[in-house]
Design a protein around this motif. Sequence first.
Motif, PDB file in Angstrom:
ATOM      1  N   UNK A  27       0.831  -1.192   0.000  1.00  0.00           N
ATOM      2  CA  UNK A  27       0.000   0.000   0.000  1.00  0.00           C
ATOM      3  C   UNK A  27       0.874   1.253   0.000  1.00  0.00           C
ATOM      4  N   UNK A  28       0.327   2.306  -0.584  1.00  0.00           N
ATOM      5  CA  UNK A  28       0.976   3.611  -0.608  1.00  0.00           C
ATOM      6  C   UNK A  28      -0.043   4.660  -0.194  1.00  0.00           C
ATOM      7  N   UNK A  29       0.385   5.631   0.610  1.00  0.00           N
ATOM      8  CA  UNK A  29      -0.500   6.716   1.028  1.00  0.00           C
ATOM      9  C   UNK A  29      -0.538   7.772  -0.078  1.00  0.00           C
ATOM     10  N   UNK A  30      -1.721   8.014  -0.617  1.00  0.00           N
ATOM     11  CA  UNK A  30      -1.884   9.006  -1.681  1.00  0.00           C
ATOM     12  C   UNK A  30      -2.215  10.380  -1.099  1.00  0.00           C
ATOM     13  N   UNK A  31      -3.075  10.397  -0.112  1.00  0.00           N
ATOM     14  CA  UNK A  31      -3.496  11.661   0.490  1.00  0.00           C
ATOM     15  C   UNK A  31      -3.932  11.402   1.929  1.00  0.00           C
ATOM     16  N   UNK A  32      -3.550  12.328   2.815  1.00  0.00           N
ATOM     17  CA  UNK A  32      -3.930  12.176   4.217  1.00  0.00           C
ATOM     18  C   UNK A  32      -4.354  13.533   4.752  1.00  0.00           C
ATOM     19  N   UNK A  33      -5.521  13.587   5.411  1.00  0.00           N
ATOM     20  CA  UNK A  33      -6.014  14.820   6.020  1.00  0.00           C
ATOM     21  C   UNK A  33      -5.975  14.667   7.541  1.00  0.00           C
ATOM     22  N   UNK A  34      -5.407  15.664   8.217  1.00  0.00           N
ATOM     23  CA  UNK A  34      -5.220  15.626   9.665  1.00  0.00           C
ATOM     24  C   UNK A  34      -6.038  16.737  10.310  1.00  0.00           C
ATOM     25  N   UNK A  35      -6.678  16.429  11.448  1.00  0.00           N
ATOM     26  CA  UNK A  35      -7.433  17.470  12.132  1.00  0.00           C
ATOM     27  C   UNK A  35      -6.467  18.381  12.917  1.00  0.00           C
ATOM     28  N   UNK A  36      -6.901  19.588  13.204  1.00  0.00           N
ATOM     29  CA  UNK A  36      -6.040  20.583  13.832  1.00  0.00           C
ATOM     30  C   UNK A  36      -6.011  20.470  15.356  1.00  0.00           C
ATOM     31  N   UNK A  37      -7.012  19.839  15.935  1.00  0.00           N
ATOM     32  CA  UNK A  37      -7.136  19.816  17.390  1.00  0.00           C
ATOM     33  C   UNK A  37      -6.330  18.704  18.052  1.00  0.00           C
ATOM     34  N   UNK A  38      -6.401  17.485  17.488  1.00  0.00           N
ATOM     35  CA  UNK A  38      -5.770  16.341  18.141  1.00  0.00           C
ATOM     36  C   UNK A  38      -4.735  15.642  17.267  1.00  0.00           C
ATOM     37  N   UNK A  39      -4.450  16.206  16.081  1.00  0.00           N
ATOM     38  CA  UNK A  39      -3.473  15.616  15.151  1.00  0.00           C
ATOM     39  C   UNK A  39      -3.853  14.180  14.779  1.00  0.00           C
TER      40      UNK A  39
END
Length: 208
Positions: free
Chosen positions: A39-51
Amino acid sequence: MMKKIIQITSGRGPAECNFVVTNVFKRFQEACTENDIQFSIIEREIDKDFNLITSIILEVEGESLDNFLNDWIGTILWIGKSPYRKFHQRKNWFIGCFELEIPKENQINSNEIVYQTMRSSGNGGQNVNKVNSAVRATHKRSGISVVSMESRSQYQNKKIATTRLLLKLEEENSKHLKNSIQEKWINQTSIERGNPVKIFRGEKFLSS
């Protein structure tokens, strides 16, 4: 070898759902390793409050991939107490795992993409900083550019950057509203609760 693109998402849920996405992704990585799935990570979104991870898009490859993904594609339930709201009564938290349409690479001529290598940025002292392993892929006609530096392998980063660029180009194409950007939005806003394909329990995310 079969290849698919999947998304694990909290569906715009609360922090607890992002907590579930983050931990389910860890379990998914373990399952991939056990079943010889790459597997390869194409896109990752992280929240600002708890990372925490709110959404992650992966390219997965392997033999018998359909059989492997049958246990993951759909609604995933975590049964556990909120790690952020001590007196919250809710114990059932739902996230989604969805298959996305693979971008059609043959619609873009290979000579329309320019690749540039560069040094990856990471923590000081890591070997990743000492070689030009990161890759920038640029679509000449549109000027859209993406960078991949997740891997120490330049070849792997080029592969990730190409897929990431193709997804970006699809998102920018207003003539294809039913492409990945719309699909991602639907996935993040409409997670069906009930009949989960997988259930995890407790702080250790034990599968049942």
